[in-house]
Design a protein around this motif. Structure first.
Motif, PDB file in Angstrom:
ATOM      1  N   ILE A 123      23.719  12.874  70.449  1.00 36.12           N
ATOM      2  CA  ILE A 123      23.178  11.795  71.618  1.00 36.12           C
ATOM      3  C   ILE A 123      22.391  13.048  72.521  1.00 36.12           C
ATOM      4  O   ILE A 123      21.018  12.357  72.808  1.00 36.12           O
ATOM      5  N   GLU A 124      22.729  14.154  72.658  1.00 36.73           N
ATOM      6  CA  GLU A 124      21.840  14.932  73.665  1.00 36.73           C
ATOM      7  C   GLU A 124      20.545  15.314  73.087  1.00 36.73           C
ATOM      8  O   GLU A 124      19.464  15.184  73.670  1.00 36.73           O
ATOM      9  N   ASP A 125      20.745  15.714  71.728  1.00 36.05           N
ATOM     10  CA  ASP A 125      19.378  15.763  70.840  1.00 36.05           C
ATOM     11  C   ASP A 125      18.520  14.449  71.000  1.00 36.05           C
ATOM     12  O   ASP A 125      17.228  14.882  71.352  1.00 36.05           O
ATOM     13  N   THR A 126      19.083  13.508  70.540  1.00 39.51           N
ATOM     14  CA  THR A 126      18.168  12.268  70.740  1.00 39.51           C
ATOM     15  C   THR A 126      17.537  12.172  72.044  1.00 39.51           C
ATOM     16  O   THR A 126      16.356  11.721  72.253  1.00 39.51           O
ATOM     17  N   LEU A 127      18.365  12.242  73.011  1.00 39.81           N
ATOM     18  CA  LEU A 127      17.983  11.932  74.475  1.00 39.81           C
ATOM     19  C   LEU A 127      16.757  13.029  74.863  1.00 39.81           C
ATOM     20  O   LEU A 127      15.801  12.519  75.577  1.00 39.81           O
ATOM     21  N   LEU A 128      17.068  14.014  74.640  1.00 40.91           N
ATOM     22  CA  LEU A 128      16.218  15.171  74.806  1.00 40.91           C
ATOM     23  C   LEU A 128      14.444  14.935  74.104  1.00 40.91           C
ATOM     24  O   LEU A 128      13.602  15.235  74.859  1.00 40.91           O
ATOM     25  N   THR A 129      14.860  14.502  72.924  1.00 46.87           N
ATOM     26  CA  THR A 129      13.760  14.219  72.360  1.00 46.87           C
ATOM     27  C   THR A 129      12.551  13.205  72.928  1.00 46.87           C
ATOM     28  O   THR A 129      11.485  13.238  73.039  1.00 46.87           O
ATOM     29  N   VAL A 130      13.529  12.015  73.080  1.00 50.17           N
ATOM     30  CA  VAL A 130      12.708  10.907  73.856  1.00 50.17           C
ATOM     31  C   VAL A 130      12.487  11.277  75.321  1.00 50.17           C
ATOM     32  O   VAL A 130      11.176  11.094  75.735  1.00 50.17           O
ATOM     33  N   PHE A 131      13.143  12.051  76.164  1.00 48.59           N
ATOM     34  CA  PHE A 131      12.650  12.474  77.279  1.00 48.59           C
ATOM     35  C   PHE A 131      11.626  13.546  77.467  1.00 48.59           C
ATOM     36  O   PHE A 131      10.688  13.048  78.234  1.00 48.59           O
ATOM     37  N   SER A 132      11.467  14.228  76.429  1.00 49.03           N
ATOM     38  CA  SER A 132      10.390  15.163  76.487  1.00 49.03           C
ATOM     39  C   SER A 132       9.026  14.542  75.926  1.00 49.03           C
ATOM     40  O   SER A 132       7.935  15.292  76.197  1.00 49.03           O
ATOM     41  N   SER A 133       9.060  13.516  75.351  1.00 44.31           N
ATOM     42  CA  SER A 133       7.802  12.792  74.804  1.00 44.31           C
ATOM     43  C   SER A 133       7.231  12.043  75.760  1.00 44.31           C
ATOM     44  O   SER A 133       6.103  11.404  75.745  1.00 44.31           O
ATOM     45  N   SER A 134       7.706  11.922  77.109  1.00 46.66           N
ATOM     46  CA  SER A 134       7.027  11.057  78.050  1.00 46.66           C
ATOM     47  C   SER A 134       6.224  12.146  78.892  1.00 46.66           C
ATOM     48  O   SER A 134       5.837  13.170  78.546  1.00 46.66           O
ATOM     49  N   ASN A 135       5.411  11.406  79.725  1.00 45.59           N
ATOM     50  CA  ASN A 135       4.598  12.235  81.164  1.00 45.59           C
ATOM     51  C   ASN A 135       4.769  12.028  82.344  1.00 45.59           C
ATOM     52  O   ASN A 135       5.551  11.014  82.503  1.00 45.59           O
ATOM     53  N   ALA A 136       4.320  12.754  83.364  1.00 43.80           N
ATOM     54  CA  ALA A 136       4.644  12.714  84.459  1.00 43.80           C
ATOM     55  C   ALA A 136       4.071  11.616  85.232  1.00 43.80           C
ATOM     56  O   ALA A 136       4.686  10.863  86.315  1.00 43.80           O
ATOM     57  N   GLN A 146      12.506   2.614  83.880  1.00 37.49           N
ATOM     58  CA  GLN A 146      13.083   1.762  83.256  1.00 37.49           C
ATOM     59  C   GLN A 146      12.430   1.833  81.739  1.00 37.49           C
ATOM     60  O   GLN A 146      13.357   1.552  80.901  1.00 37.49           O
ATOM     61  N   GLU A 147      11.325   1.873  81.304  1.00 35.78           N
ATOM     62  CA  GLU A 147      10.857   2.059  80.009  1.00 35.78           C
ATOM     63  C   GLU A 147      11.647   3.296  79.462  1.00 35.78           C
ATOM     64  O   GLU A 147      11.993   3.115  78.115  1.00 35.78           O
ATOM     65  N   LEU A 148      11.665   4.474  80.195  1.00 36.33           N
ATOM     66  CA  LEU A 148      12.165   5.730  79.438  1.00 36.33           C
ATOM     67  C   LEU A 148      13.704   5.379  79.145  1.00 36.33           C
ATOM     68  O   LEU A 148      14.300   5.725  78.351  1.00 36.33           O
ATOM     69  N   ARG A 149      14.274   4.752  80.040  1.00 36.41           N
ATOM     70  CA  ARG A 149      15.773   4.182  79.777  1.00 36.41           C
ATOM     71  C   ARG A 149      15.972   3.669  78.691  1.00 36.41           C
ATOM     72  O   ARG A 149      16.822   3.708  77.949  1.00 36.41           O
ATOM     73  N   GLN A 150      15.097   2.178  78.686  1.00 31.96           N
ATOM     74  CA  GLN A 150      15.168   1.506  77.648  1.00 31.96           C
ATOM     75  C   GLN A 150      14.724   2.249  76.002  1.00 31.96           C
ATOM     76  O   GLN A 150      15.719   2.108  75.218  1.00 31.96           O
TER      77      GLN A 150
END
Length: 180
Positions: A123-136, A146-150
């Motif tokens: 779960i941590e690996d999956t969340l870190l992958t999703v989080f780091s693909s975002s931008n500021a 909300q989009e990041l959470r979804q």
């Protein structure tokens, strides 16, 4: 001297009246509080009945077995906290930003709680992958969060589905969010 005696009697009489008023007010508050506590703690013991178009049908009570089965399918809510916050860099206008997110997962039922705790590294690996693909820019707005959470929820469910056999996680909750 006679005037002093009269003033003492009036002062004592006034003191007695004040004392009686205070005692009466305390008794009223205690009785009211006791009655309120009784109704609060003893209320809600009425049998559950079915509602059709907002009307209760007499004689058609929900069976206790049906009610228990319904509660068993929903399950109790458990919150699985990630052992440490996620810290990562995201690109932004002019410079990269450092983001820290504290996450908890909402799961239903004891089996899902156990499964989520067992697979925390995945779960941590999956969340870190999703989080780091975002931008500021996205993370600076509520809609972006909300989009990041979804996206995080969908990714975690997709990662756990083949291993556990069901989606396990109902919600990804951000309990702390800092962007510098």
């Amino acid at each position: 001297m006679a005037d002093d005696a009269v003033e003492n009697e009036e002062a004592q009489g006034g003191g007695k009246k004040k004392m009686i008023i205070i005692i009466a007010a305390v008794l009223i508050i205690l009785i009211g509080g006791g009655a309120g506590a009784y109704f609060f703690l003893m209320g809600g013991d009425e049998p559950t009945t079915e509602m059709v178009d907002g009307e209760t049908l007499p004689g058609e009570e929900v069976e206790p077995e049906e009610q228990e089965a319904e509660e068993a399918t929903v399950g109790d809510a458990f919150y699985v906290g990630m052992p440490r916050p996620f810290v990562f860099n995201v690109p932004g206008y002019g410079r990269d930003r450092l983001v820290q997110i504290k996450v908890q997962l909402l799961v239903r039922g004891g089996e899902n709680d156990t499964a989520a705790r067992k697979h925390i590294p995945l779960i941590e690996d999956t969340l870190l992958t999703v989080f780091s693909s975002s931008n500021a820019e996205k993370l600076s707005t509520n809609i972006g969060k909300q989009e990041l959470r979804q996206n995080a929820l969908e990714a975690v469910q997709k990662a756990l589905e083949p291993i556990v056999g069901n989606s396990v996680v109902e919600q990804v909750l951000f309990i702390g969010f800092v962007m510098q």
